[in-house]
Design a protein around this motif. Sequence first.
Motif, short mmCIF file in Angstrom:
data_model
loop_
_atom_site.label_atom_id
_atom_site.label_comp_id
_atom_site.label_asym_id
_atom_site.label_seq_id
_atom_site.Cartn_x
_atom_site.Cartn_y
_atom_site.Cartn_z
N ARG A 34 0.83 -1.21 0.00
CA ARG A 34 0.00 0.00 0.00
C ARG A 34 0.87 1.26 0.00
O ARG A 34 0.61 2.20 -0.76
N HIS A 35 1.90 1.29 0.84
CA HIS A 35 2.77 2.47 0.89
C HIS A 35 3.46 2.70 -0.45
O HIS A 35 3.58 3.84 -0.92
N TRP A 36 3.94 1.64 -1.06
CA TRP A 36 4.62 1.76 -2.36
C TRP A 36 3.64 2.29 -3.41
O TRP A 36 3.98 3.18 -4.19
N CYS A 37 2.43 1.77 -3.42
CA CYS A 37 1.44 2.21 -4.40
C CYS A 37 1.07 3.67 -4.18
O CYS A 37 0.93 4.44 -5.14
N GLU A 38 0.91 4.07 -2.92
CA GLU A 38 0.58 5.46 -2.64
C GLU A 38 1.70 6.39 -3.08
O GLU A 38 1.45 7.46 -3.64
N ALA A 39 2.94 6.00 -2.82
CA ALA A 39 4.08 6.84 -3.17
C ALA A 39 4.20 7.03 -4.67
O ALA A 39 4.60 8.10 -5.15
N LEU A 40 3.86 6.00 -5.45
CA LEU A 40 4.02 6.07 -6.90
C LEU A 40 2.72 6.39 -7.63
O LEU A 40 2.71 6.49 -8.85
N GLY A 41 1.63 6.57 -6.87
CA GLY A 41 0.36 6.83 -7.53
C GLY A 41 -0.15 5.64 -8.31
O GLY A 41 -0.86 5.78 -9.30
N HIS A 42 0.22 4.45 -7.86
CA HIS A 42 -0.16 3.20 -8.53
C HIS A 42 -1.37 2.61 -7.82
O HIS A 42 -1.41 2.57 -6.59
N PRO A 43 -2.38 2.17 -8.52
CA PRO A 43 -3.52 1.56 -7.82
C PRO A 43 -3.11 0.26 -7.14
O PRO A 43 -2.31 -0.52 -7.68
N VAL A 44 -3.62 0.05 -5.95
CA VAL A 44 -3.36 -1.20 -5.24
C VAL A 44 -4.10 -2.32 -5.98
O VAL A 44 -5.31 -2.20 -6.24
N PRO A 45 -3.40 -3.39 -6.38
CA PRO A 45 -4.08 -4.47 -7.10
C PRO A 45 -5.28 -5.00 -6.32
O PRO A 45 -5.21 -5.18 -5.09
N ALA A 46 -6.36 -5.26 -7.03
CA ALA A 46 -7.60 -5.71 -6.39
C ALA A 46 -7.44 -7.04 -5.68
O ALA A 46 -8.10 -7.30 -4.67
#
Length: 294
Positions: A34-46
């Motif tokens: 979650r932190h990595w996705c938030e930092a990169l603006g990447h959606p968290v995989p469903a």
Amino acid sequence: MADAGLYERIKAYEGRSAVTGGEGRDPVNSPMIRHWCEALGHPVPADGSAPATMLQVWTMAGLPGHGDRSGPYDELLGALDAAGFTAVVATDCEQEYLRPLRPGDRIAFDAVIESVSPPKATKLGTGYFITTRMDLRCAAEPVGTHRFRILKYAPVQRKAPAKRPCPVVNRDNAGFWDGVSRRELLIQRCTQCATPRFPWLPGCDRCGGQEWDTVRASGSGTVYSYVVMHHPPFPAFDPPYAVVLVELAEGVRMVANVTGVPCDKVCIGMPVELEFADIDSELTLPVFRAKEEV
């Protein structure tokens, strides 16, 4: 010039281990995903799996040290350091994803020194490209491959450019710099309250008026304050030098260089007169010359 004997010595490290029996410090986990996705603006995989490009995250050694890096890899870098190739820059990486990583997976990995290039001349300096290949697995199952390439090089010794930085010209101050190009020092004046202002601003500080005209400064002023610059040194400047805050006869103040007087003789209240200095073919600046004593 690169040493041919050095290349033969370091090329012998090809195929040797860079990491043996490495283990990820943490299992694949949802908070890190979650932190990595938030930092990169990447959606968290469903489905909760880690994005494939997080592959290297699970192998990072962290701040305490180099983790599981092997003796041969340290020896290779040490040999290059000793030969003067002391600088390093990462150049590229390649990854292959064999299956998604899911929370709870524990990653193990081995790495090998895959290739050492002949000496290459780059703009940074001459050096050697070193490629390592990391094979990642979960239990006995391969999950991905990561190739990472660095350049170990001897930095080129360059003289810093001596060209003085140019001011940033924008729509709010373009009129001022147009005046300087004509060797005029223009001051804004509010057309509602007649307050002069400098530096140029889009509106009046006193009444908030948006309309203005300009007044050509006479060029007479006095030193209101000053500082003598010793450090840090910049290639386009020759310290020590004085930077003055001049109070103009029109009632505004501006920062500029002062000429015609040693920097240790500048004093508050010293009378100065405007002149224009042609720094180079592209840059003219307003400066102030100390008035000669009568």
